[in-house]
Design a protein around this motif. Structure first.
Motif, PDB file in Angstrom:
ATOM      1  N   GLY A   8       4.225 -10.280   1.938  1.00 50.58           N
ATOM      2  CA  GLY A   8       4.373  -8.948   1.698  1.00 50.58           C
ATOM      3  C   GLY A   8       3.711  -7.896   2.760  1.00 50.58           C
ATOM      4  O   GLY A   8       4.018  -6.971   3.204  1.00 50.58           O
ATOM      5  N   ILE A   9       2.367  -8.404   2.981  1.00 52.34           N
ATOM      6  CA  ILE A   9       1.680  -7.777   3.908  1.00 52.34           C
ATOM      7  C   ILE A   9       2.199  -7.451   5.130  1.00 52.34           C
ATOM      8  O   ILE A   9       2.201  -6.561   6.051  1.00 52.34           O
ATOM      9  CB  ILE A   9       0.367  -7.877   4.102  1.00 52.34           C
ATOM     10  N   ALA A  10       2.759  -8.906   5.773  1.00 54.56           N
ATOM     11  CA  ALA A  10       3.402  -9.094   6.981  1.00 54.56           C
ATOM     12  C   ALA A  10       4.616  -8.005   7.023  1.00 54.56           C
ATOM     13  O   ALA A  10       4.756  -7.275   7.956  1.00 54.56           O
ATOM     14  CB  ALA A  10       3.639 -10.451   7.185  1.00 54.56           C
ATOM     15  N   MET A  11       5.201  -8.182   6.099  1.00 55.98           N
ATOM     16  CA  MET A  11       6.645  -7.309   6.021  1.00 55.98           C
ATOM     17  C   MET A  11       6.063  -5.848   6.135  1.00 55.98           C
ATOM     18  O   MET A  11       6.797  -5.141   6.810  1.00 55.98           O
ATOM     19  CB  MET A  11       7.356  -7.638   4.702  1.00 55.98           C
ATOM     20  N   SER A  12       5.177  -5.499   5.402  1.00 55.61           N
ATOM     21  CA  SER A  12       4.608  -4.192   5.518  1.00 55.61           C
ATOM     22  C   SER A  12       4.569  -3.668   6.880  1.00 55.61           C
ATOM     23  O   SER A  12       4.732  -2.428   7.621  1.00 55.61           O
ATOM     24  CB  SER A  12       3.434  -3.890   4.496  1.00 55.61           C
ATOM     25  N   LEU A  13       3.715  -4.506   7.732  1.00 54.35           N
ATOM     26  CA  LEU A  13       3.324  -3.996   8.858  1.00 54.35           C
ATOM     27  C   LEU A  13       4.445  -4.106   9.908  1.00 54.35           C
ATOM     28  O   LEU A  13       4.657  -3.086  10.866  1.00 54.35           O
ATOM     29  CB  LEU A  13       2.214  -5.190   9.474  1.00 54.35           C
ATOM     30  N   VAL A  91      13.153  -0.713  -9.402  1.00 55.72           N
ATOM     31  CA  VAL A  91      12.740  -2.116  -8.812  1.00 55.72           C
ATOM     32  C   VAL A  91      11.811  -2.773 -10.116  1.00 55.72           C
ATOM     33  O   VAL A  91      10.819  -2.002 -10.173  1.00 55.72           O
ATOM     34  CB  VAL A  91      12.244  -2.137  -7.555  1.00 55.72           C
ATOM     35  N   ASP A  92      11.862  -3.836 -10.279  1.00 54.55           N
ATOM     36  CA  ASP A  92      11.010  -4.536 -11.285  1.00 54.55           C
ATOM     37  C   ASP A  92      10.185  -5.465 -10.091  1.00 54.55           C
ATOM     38  O   ASP A  92      10.223  -6.110  -9.552  1.00 54.55           O
ATOM     39  CB  ASP A  92      11.816  -5.614 -12.120  1.00 54.55           C
ATOM     40  N   ASN A  93       8.689  -4.844 -10.162  1.00 55.16           N
ATOM     41  CA  ASN A  93       7.701  -5.548  -9.254  1.00 55.16           C
ATOM     42  C   ASN A  93       7.168  -6.808 -10.141  1.00 55.16           C
ATOM     43  O   ASN A  93       6.115  -7.535  -9.494  1.00 55.16           O
ATOM     44  CB  ASN A  93       6.511  -4.625  -8.726  1.00 55.16           C
ATOM     45  N   LYS A  94       7.484  -7.062 -11.265  1.00 50.26           N
ATOM     46  CA  LYS A  94       7.060  -8.273 -12.075  1.00 50.26           C
ATOM     47  C   LYS A  94       5.539  -8.276 -12.222  1.00 50.26           C
ATOM     48  O   LYS A  94       4.993  -9.463 -12.344  1.00 50.26           O
ATOM     49  CB  LYS A  94       7.574  -9.492 -11.117  1.00 50.26           C
ATOM     50  N   SER A  95       4.956  -7.390 -12.266  1.00 52.86           N
ATOM     51  CA  SER A  95       3.271  -7.025 -12.406  1.00 52.86           C
ATOM     52  C   SER A  95       2.723  -7.973 -11.328  1.00 52.86           C
ATOM     53  O   SER A  95       1.606  -8.508 -11.416  1.00 52.86           O
ATOM     54  CB  SER A  95       2.959  -7.813 -13.658  1.00 52.86           C
ATOM     55  N   ASP A  96       3.347  -7.853  -9.948  1.00 52.53           N
ATOM     56  CA  ASP A  96       2.705  -8.690  -8.891  1.00 52.53           C
ATOM     57  C   ASP A  96       2.354  -8.007  -7.913  1.00 52.53           C
ATOM     58  O   ASP A  96       3.730  -7.398  -7.403  1.00 52.53           O
ATOM     59  CB  ASP A  96       3.644  -9.876  -8.652  1.00 52.53           C
ATOM     60  N   PRO A  97       1.468  -7.763  -7.078  1.00 55.95           N
ATOM     61  CA  PRO A  97       1.314  -6.837  -6.181  1.00 55.95           C
ATOM     62  C   PRO A  97       1.913  -7.154  -4.805  1.00 55.95           C
ATOM     63  O   PRO A  97       2.692  -6.318  -4.171  1.00 55.95           O
ATOM     64  CB  PRO A  97      -0.234  -6.814  -5.637  1.00 55.95           C
ATOM     65  N   ALA A  98       2.414  -8.235  -4.581  1.00 53.44           N
ATOM     66  CA  ALA A  98       3.407  -8.856  -3.467  1.00 53.44           C
ATOM     67  C   ALA A  98       4.601  -8.365  -3.679  1.00 53.44           C
ATOM     68  O   ALA A  98       5.414  -8.030  -2.886  1.00 53.44           O
ATOM     69  CB  ALA A  98       3.204 -10.318  -3.058  1.00 53.44           C
ATOM     70  N   GLU A  99       4.935  -8.509  -5.080  1.00 57.19           N
ATOM     71  CA  GLU A  99       6.688  -7.903  -5.642  1.00 57.19           C
ATOM     72  C   GLU A  99       6.417  -6.446  -5.283  1.00 57.19           C
ATOM     73  O   GLU A  99       7.655  -5.741  -4.913  1.00 57.19           O
ATOM     74  CB  GLU A  99       6.888  -8.425  -6.825  1.00 57.19           C
ATOM     75  N   ALA A 100       5.381  -5.657  -5.419  1.00 57.64           N
ATOM     76  CA  ALA A 100       5.293  -4.306  -5.409  1.00 57.64           C
ATOM     77  C   ALA A 100       5.452  -3.863  -3.963  1.00 57.64           C
ATOM     78  O   ALA A 100       6.222  -2.873  -3.334  1.00 57.64           O
ATOM     79  CB  ALA A 100       4.154  -3.612  -6.074  1.00 57.64           C
ATOM     80  N   THR A 101       4.803  -4.645  -3.104  1.00 56.47           N
ATOM     81  CA  THR A 101       5.107  -4.444  -1.654  1.00 56.47           C
ATOM     82  C   THR A 101       6.478  -4.577  -1.093  1.00 56.47           C
ATOM     83  O   THR A 101       6.940  -3.600  -0.628  1.00 56.47           O
ATOM     84  CB  THR A 101       4.204  -5.357  -0.883  1.00 56.47           C
ATOM     85  N   LEU A 126      -1.909  -0.003  -4.641  1.00 54.39           N
ATOM     86  CA  LEU A 126      -2.717  -0.179  -3.528  1.00 54.39           C
ATOM     87  C   LEU A 126      -1.943  -0.953  -2.553  1.00 54.39           C
ATOM     88  O   LEU A 126      -1.877  -0.628  -1.300  1.00 54.39           O
ATOM     89  CB  LEU A 126      -3.989  -0.789  -3.660  1.00 54.39           C
ATOM     90  N   SER A 127      -0.934  -1.879  -2.871  1.00 48.98           N
ATOM     91  CA  SER A 127      -0.288  -2.784  -2.123  1.00 48.98           C
ATOM     92  C   SER A 127       0.795  -1.847  -1.301  1.00 48.98           C
ATOM     93  O   SER A 127       1.509  -2.443  -0.398  1.00 48.98           O
ATOM     94  CB  SER A 127       0.431  -3.747  -2.996  1.00 48.98           C
ATOM     95  N   GLN A 128       1.221  -0.518  -1.865  1.00 48.92           N
ATOM     96  CA  GLN A 128       2.136   0.154  -1.259  1.00 48.92           C
ATOM     97  C   GLN A 128       1.616   1.112  -0.454  1.00 48.92           C
ATOM     98  O   GLN A 128       2.491   2.113   0.154  1.00 48.92           O
ATOM     99  CB  GLN A 128       3.156   0.823  -2.381  1.00 48.92           C
TER     100      GLN A 128
END
Length: 399
Positions: A8-13, A91-101, A126-128
């Motif tokens: 998720g972080i890599a995709m964000s960058l 969007v359902d982020n499934k209570s997961d920071p990576a999914e929120a990203t 914070l992940s977004q």
């Protein structure tokens, strides 16, 4: 760091650098407007992205927020804003920071939303933040209370806002209540190791509590997903505290309070808005929750006409279900955004951001708010007490 979070972080960058044309992500998307349209929606719509915890560990929060937001937008859409109506992509982020990203990336790059709403928890919000900042899309968290969401190390995140108060205020309110109202002198603090929310609240509570002359008798921690807390609670009991501060989320909190009562730890417990879920009573039991308190954003018992109008409308829409604090903040977020877009006179994200930053004396269900220089609302807090399985209004604390 697990593989999904790293991805998720890599995709964000990559998106920040402008090399991602579109991201499927792992988050589940629902709702109207899932097809690709021009930025902001069609000519008569305002497209916003809802990135919430609709399933997973804290699904109760996301579901309440979504219900409150949906009610607000239904009301607003009866007349519209500047001749336009809101269209929501969920969007359902499934209570997961990576999914929120992943969800934030998809909503911006594929669905072309003009504002993001979510998440419910601080860590998933914070992940977004970096994504919103790099793409210049406003992000509003209704309930993410960690201070770093909007401002860190003296630097304000220009495109990030919130509808709720922040942890230092909430923690200070709890500490003052413990010291001055409950006359506590010897407290224990029990936190969740991986939660930015829990650690932030604990830090603020301890600073204010010790400043008031109190002593911390014990500091313990637990891991998200734990189910047996008896050994730790026994250590806390041995320290002989007269009060326990438990800043956590309802799933673990319910078990902790239940097990504390089972071993005879009957002192007052207190937490933050993370306790605020109907599931808490199911998990802990009504009797175990007696002599416990929370800081929260509003109370259904508040006689303010605006509050009671909201409660009535919510119950009418959702089969007599009483709205919790998350539902109220979801509702308020809809009206905060509508007010900003109306004043902006446009759906341009930069103009929406500027209007959000200039919000002043806006009357909402959770109180009158003004957005300060750090993009946090100046607003009051409510203290609620659990009595026989029901939240009762104790007092209101102004900033």
């Amino acid at each position: 760091m697990d593989k999904r979070k790293a991805l998720g972080i890599a995709m964000s960058l990559m998106l920040s650098a402008g090399v991602v044309a579109g991201c499927g992500g792992g988050a589940k998307e629902t709702g109207a407007g899932a097809d690709k349209k021009p930025a902001g929606g069609s000519g008569d719509t305002i497209k916003i992205g809802e990135n919430l915890e609709l399933s997973g560990g804290v699904a109760s929060y996301g579901q309440s927020l979504s219900e409150g937001l949906e009610l607000a937008l239904e009301e607003i859409n009866k007349e519209g804003v500047n001749g336009k109506k809101f269209e929501v992509v969920k969007v359902d982020n499934k209570s997961d920071p990576a999914e929120a990203t992943a969800g934030a990336l998809k909503l911006i790059s594929q669905n072309k939303v003009v504002t993001l709403v979510g998440a419910a928890t601080s860590t998933s919000t914070l992940s977004q933040v970096q994504i919103a900042e790099k793409n210049k899309i406003p992000l509003i968290t209704p309930t993410g209370t960690n201070p770093d969401i909007t401002s860190k190390a003296g630097k304000v995140n220009d495109f990030v806002f919130r509808t709720c108060f922040i942890d230092p205020f909430q923690g200070t309110v709890a500490a003052n209540f413990a010291s001055k109202e409950l006359k506590s002198k010897n407290a224990a603090i029990f936190t969740e190791t991986s939660s930015d929310y829990s650690k932030g609240l604990a830090k603020a509570f301890e600073e204010s509590y010790t400043k008031n002359g109190g002593k911390v008798a014990a500091k313990e921690a637990y891991v998200k997903g734990d189910t047996d807390f008896r050994a730790t609670l026994t250590r806390i009991k041995a320290a002989n505290p007269d009060f326990v501060f438990l800043p956590g989320y309802y799933e673990e909190v319910g078990l902790i309070v239940k097990q504390a009562r089972e071993i005879g730890l009957n002192v007052p417990f207190m937490g933050g808005d993370g306790w605020d879920s109907p599931k808490l009573i199911e998990i802990a039991g009504a009797k175990a929750l007696n002599n416990t308190y929370i800081t929260n954003h509003y109370s259904v018992e508040d006689k303010d006409p605006k509050v009671q109008k909201f409660v009535s409308a919510f119950k009418a829409k959702y089969k007599d279900k009483a709205p919790d604090g998350f539902a109220a903040l979801g509702y308020d977020t809809g009206y905060l955004l509508a007010d900003a877009i109306k004043r902006a006179g446009d759906v341009d994200p930069v103009k929406i951001k500027e209007a959000l930053a200039s919000t002043k004396d806006l009357e909402l269900v959770s109180g009158k708010i003004t957005i300060d220089a750090q993009h946090n609302p100046i607003k009051s807090a409510a203290i609620l007490e659990y009595k026989d399985g029901k939240q009762t209004f104790k007092m209101k604390v102004n900033p």
